[in-house]
Design a protein around this motif. Structure first.
Motif, PDB file in Angstrom:
ATOM      1  N   ASN A 277       0.838  -1.197   0.000  1.00 16.66           N
ATOM      2  CA  ASN A 277       0.000   0.000   0.000  1.00 16.66           C
ATOM      3  C   ASN A 277       0.871   1.244   0.000  1.00 16.66           C
TER       4      ASN A 277
ATOM      5  N   ASP B  48      -8.246  -2.615  -4.298  1.00 20.42           N
ATOM      6  CA  ASP B  48      -8.347  -3.742  -3.361  1.00 20.42           C
ATOM      7  C   ASP B  48      -9.478  -3.517  -2.364  1.00 20.42           C
ATOM      8  N   ALA B  49      -9.627  -2.282  -1.903  1.00 23.47           N
ATOM      9  CA  ALA B  49     -10.700  -1.983  -0.954  1.00 23.47           C
ATOM     10  C   ALA B  49     -12.066  -2.173  -1.602  1.00 23.47           C
TER      11      ALA B  49
ATOM     12  N   GLU C 291     -12.863  -5.829  -2.044  1.00 25.77           N
ATOM     13  CA  GLU C 291     -13.251  -6.440  -0.777  1.00 25.77           C
ATOM     14  C   GLU C 291     -14.703  -6.135  -0.442  1.00 25.77           C
TER      15      GLU C 291
ATOM     16  N   VAL D 119     -10.293  -2.624   4.416  1.00 24.32           N
ATOM     17  CA  VAL D 119     -10.840  -1.447   3.741  1.00 24.32           C
ATOM     18  C   VAL D 119     -10.525  -0.185   4.538  1.00 24.32           C
ATOM     19  N   ASN D 120     -10.750  -0.239   5.841  1.00 26.82           N
ATOM     20  CA  ASN D 120     -10.510   0.939   6.680  1.00 26.82           C
ATOM     21  C   ASN D 120      -9.036   1.333   6.679  1.00 26.82           C
TER      22      ASN D 120
ATOM     23  N   ILE E  68      -6.781   0.792   4.310  1.00 23.94           N
ATOM     24  CA  ILE E  68      -6.435   1.374   3.006  1.00 23.94           C
ATOM     25  C   ILE E  68      -6.939   2.807   2.915  1.00 23.94           C
TER      26      ILE E  68
ATOM     27  N   LEU F 267     -16.308   5.551   0.453  1.00 24.84           N
ATOM     28  CA  LEU F 267     -14.888   5.808   0.636  1.00 24.84           C
ATOM     29  C   LEU F 267     -14.625   7.212   0.102  1.00 24.84           C
TER      30      LEU F 267
END
Length: 492
Positions: free
Chosen positions: A320, A370-371, A374, A449-450, A452, A474
């Motif tokens: 990341n 990626d987030a 997911e 997710v959080n 990222i 997001l």
């Protein structure tokens, strides 16, 4: 009445320099009116006092909005008036003595006025210089106290030698007196390998961009070494070094990595053994398969998937920030194309403004993909409609738009589904950043997710849809790869 008098006093003090200037101008005007004479001579006599009087008026009006207006005005006015009076009296006394000795009589007014104005100019300059000096002295003292009280080690290096170090910096090397470190070579406080890094990376970085940050291995006087997080910023004739001992942080990270790897490895191996024995039991005792063996197999499968997911999360977070920037609409298309291929029975929709996106190219870090993946996986796999025969497949919509919040433009990705919704306990655990025995998440997906989103400088929000399901948002600061700030993107 007392309040009015105090307000008047404050007002007079704020304008006292200008009032002194007006007083000088009044004296000059009175002299011109009283004594008269040729215009050329009057202009010549009044030019210097008039200029100094106007200068006082301008200075008083210009500095009225300063933070310490009253104190500045008091000092400058006192200096100006006192110095002017002293010089004028001295001038008058000298002229008087001269007239007595030489036995002549001549006017004192013009020389005294000139002396008064000159003294006022000199006194005002002294007062201004004193105020500026004390101001910078206090600022320097405050900065010095802040540096000395800092928990981080701070050093000023000039000509590759420590010109100043605070106590925290000295304590990094086991030295109790900071004066012991001052005057020593900066690079000598590091190992040979670290000194090579300084020559190879730090100095070129300071020459090119005036800044460097990284990890160096420091060396104490007793020969022991320790890792430092070091930030070096260039100055005009040197640089500032901010150093922090990260021994505990590095040890903690290593312990976590080892425990994580061992736990994940042992968990997977144990779950595999349990699955193998459960399968044997199912073969030998088919009657136990439905009530006992199947739950065992399901739980062990979940454990293995959790172990694999933990490794996937670790790999994602490791890279990341190293991903290339990606166009916002391209990110949505990538997520949607993958989801349609992975979940052919689900309805995957997207909403973007293609024309404006191409014109303004808003970008995000590639890890956002990626987030979003997911969130889409979570929406599809935890939708009860996916397990019901004959029911319509789950519906997931991925969208991107720009939103203006009182002049602050933000880029927002949303993933909306028609499923059962994310439990409030999982939302609260992720948003609060901590899990307890009563409030904990059932998986790692939302945590990924959080993390990222936080690493990207954004924020995460959850909302319930009126007709069922959840909308996850997001939100990131708007970044454009090229072009001006755009008009808002609208969803189609």
């Amino acid at each position: 009445m007392f309040t009015s008098a105090r307000r008047t006093s404050t007002y007079v003090r704020e304008y006292s320099v200008s009032i002194a200037g007006l007083g000088l101008l009044a004296i000059v005007a009175a002299y011109v009116v009283t004594f008269g004479g040729p215009v050329f001579l009057l202009v010549l006599e009044a030019s210097v006092p008039t200029t100094i009087g106007l200068g006082h008026v301008w200075y008083g009006l210009r500095t009225r909005t300063d933070e310490e207006t009253t104190r500045r005005a008091d000092i400058v006015t006192v200096g100006s008036v006192t110095c002017g009076a002293m010089v004028a009296l001295f001038c008058a006394w000298c002229i008087y003595l001269l007239s007595v000795r030489m036995d002549f009589s001549s006017g004192l007014s013009q020389p005294v006025i000139s002396a008064l104005s000159t003294g006022m100019a000199f006194g005002g300059l002294l007062g201004h210089t004193y105020v500026e000096f004390t101001h910078y002295y206090r600022e320097s003292e405050r900065l010095s106290r802040a540096v000395d009280a800092s928990m981080d080690g701070i050093a000023v290096v000039v000509d590759d030698e420590h010109a100043y170090v605070n106590d925290a910096y000295a304590s990094l090397y086991g030295v109790h007196d900071s004066a012991t470190v001052e005057g020593t070579e900066w690079a000598e406080r590091y190992t040979n390998a670290a000194q090579a890094t300084i020559d190879r990376e730090v100095r070129p970085a300071l020459a090119e961009r005036n800044y460097w940050r990284g990890t160096l291995i420091g060396q104490r006087a007793d020969g022991t070494t320790f890792p430092q997080d070091v930030t070096v910023s260039a100055l005009e004739h040197g640089y500032v070094v901010v150093a922090r001992d990260i021994t505990e942080q590095r040890d903690r990270e290593q312990r976590i990595q080892v425990l994580n790897r061992v736990l994940r490895h042992n968990l997977r191996n144990a779950a595999t053994v349990v699955k193998g024995h459960a399968s044997l039991i199912s073969e030998k005792q088919p009657a136990l398969e439905r009530e006992h063996v199947r739950p065992i197999l399901e739980e062990t499968t979940d454990l293995i998937e959790t172990a694999d997911k933990a490794r996937g999360v670790e790999r994602t977070l490791e890279r990341n920030g190293d991903d290339d920037l990606i166009d916002a609409t391209a990110a949505v298309r990538s997520v949607v194309d993958r989801a349609r291929s992975a979940y052919p029975d689900a309805r995957i929709a997207s909403r973007t403004d293609e024309s404006r996106a191409r014109a303004t190219t808003p970008t995000v870090d590639g890890s956002v993909v990626d987030a979003l993946n997911e969130l889409v996986d979570n929406a599809v796999e935890h939708n009860s409609a996916a397990d019901e025969e004959g029911a319509d497949g789950p519906t997931v919509e991925v969208a991107v738009r720009a939103v203006d919040y009182d002049g602050e433009l933000r880029l927002e990705f949303t993933v909306a589904d028609d499923g059962d919704g994310i439990p409030e306990t999982e939302r609260r655990a992720v948003l609060d950043g901590a899990e307890t025995q009563l409030e904990h998440g059932s998986g790692l997906g939302l945590w990924l997710v959080n993390w990222i989103v936080q690493n990207g400088g954004g924020d995460l929000r959850f909302a319930d849809r009126p007709d069922g399901g959840t909308v996850v948002t997001l939100s990131f600061p708007y970044e454009c790869a090229a072009g001006p700030r755009p008009a808002l993107m609208e969803t189609l």
